[in-house]
Each structure stands twice: as C-alpha cells, then as structure tokens.
Enzyme design. Structure first.
Site: not given
Ligand code: THU
Length: 132
Positions: A41, A43, A52, A54, A85, A88
């Site tokens: 991820n 941010e 994300c 994925e 999520c 994704c």
């Molecule tokens: N996150 C992902 O990278 N993949 C997911 O499927 C769930 C959430 C990350 C996004 C953010 O940086 C952190 O998790 C918290 O939401």
C-alpha cells in the site's frame, strides 16, 4: 508455489508507505504464465488517493504485459486477517482468469484461509452488463 508468493508479499509489505494508518499490506498475484508480481500500500495525505497493495501488484502485472490473474496472496500487519477491500475485489475480478481464482488470506508465514474470488465478490458487475 504459494510459499514464494507469501515471501514476495511479505517483502512488499515491509516497504509499505503507510504514515497515516500505520497499517501495512502486502499482496502477490500470479499471472496466466506463472510470473509473480508483488505490491504494497502507498498512502497519501489526501487519503482517498491511497493505492492498495493489490492495486499496486495489478499495475506491475499489467505493466509487464501480462493479461490475467490466476492466484492471489494478501497479508496485513494487523492481528485480523486482511481481506481485499471492495474496490480491489472488483479490480481483481476484472482480470481474473476465471471467477473462482483462489485468494489466500495469509499471515507472514502461511495461508490462514483460502476463499474464491467469486465468494468475496458475488454478483460482480461484469462486461455482460454492458451488453443489450
Ligand atoms: N489496504 C490495502 O492495501 N489493501 C486492502 O485490500 C485493504 C486496505 C490499505 C489501504 C490503506 O493504506 C490501509 O490499508 C488502511 O486502510
């Protein structure tokens, strides 16, 4: 075979850029011809711009000229198993070789649960919906 995916997802997770949530995610996806692509991820201070893990892995797979995803590994830094999520799930469905590809929810060492993508996203919106 899944062991290598776990290794790559773990290495990716260690590189997560997550100063806002402090939650790290690593993903690894397998292409139709068995190449592996990892992502973490990334941010952003404008939270909704966050990428994300994925999504990052999907970008790497497509950039390498691959077309399809056969298998998925996801892990997160929390105690609870990290699941992809909603957005994704839709991104994975777009490129899944078949609707029922396995999604392995992992800790840093091993698979804890395997679930089919179409169980994670039943009734996915798909290209058939665009036909008359
Ligand atoms: N996150 C992902 O990278 N993949 C997911 O499927 C769930 C959430 C990350 C996004 C953010 O940086 C952190 O998790 C918290 O939401």
């Amino acid at each position: 075979m899944v062991d290598e995916m776990i290794k790559m997802a773990r290495a990716a997770m260690l590189n997560a850029y997550n100063p806002y949530s402090n939650y790290a995610v690593g993903a690894c996806i397998r292409s139709e011809d068995d190449e592996l692509f990892a992502g973490c991820n990334v941010e952003n201070v404008s939270y909704s711009v966050t990428i994300c893990a994925e999504s990052a892995a999907i970008g790497a797979l497509i950039t390498a000229g691959k077309k399809k995803i056969k298998e998925v590994v996801v892990m997160g830094s929390g105690d609870a198993l990290c699941t992809p999520c909603g957005a994704c799930r839709q991104r994975l469905a777009e490129l899944a070789l078949t609707p029922d590809i396995p999604v392995h929810l992992c800790d840093t060492e091993k698979v804890q649960q395997t679930i089919k993508l179409n169980q994670l996203l039943p009734g996915a919106f798909n290209p058939e919906h665009l036909e008359k």
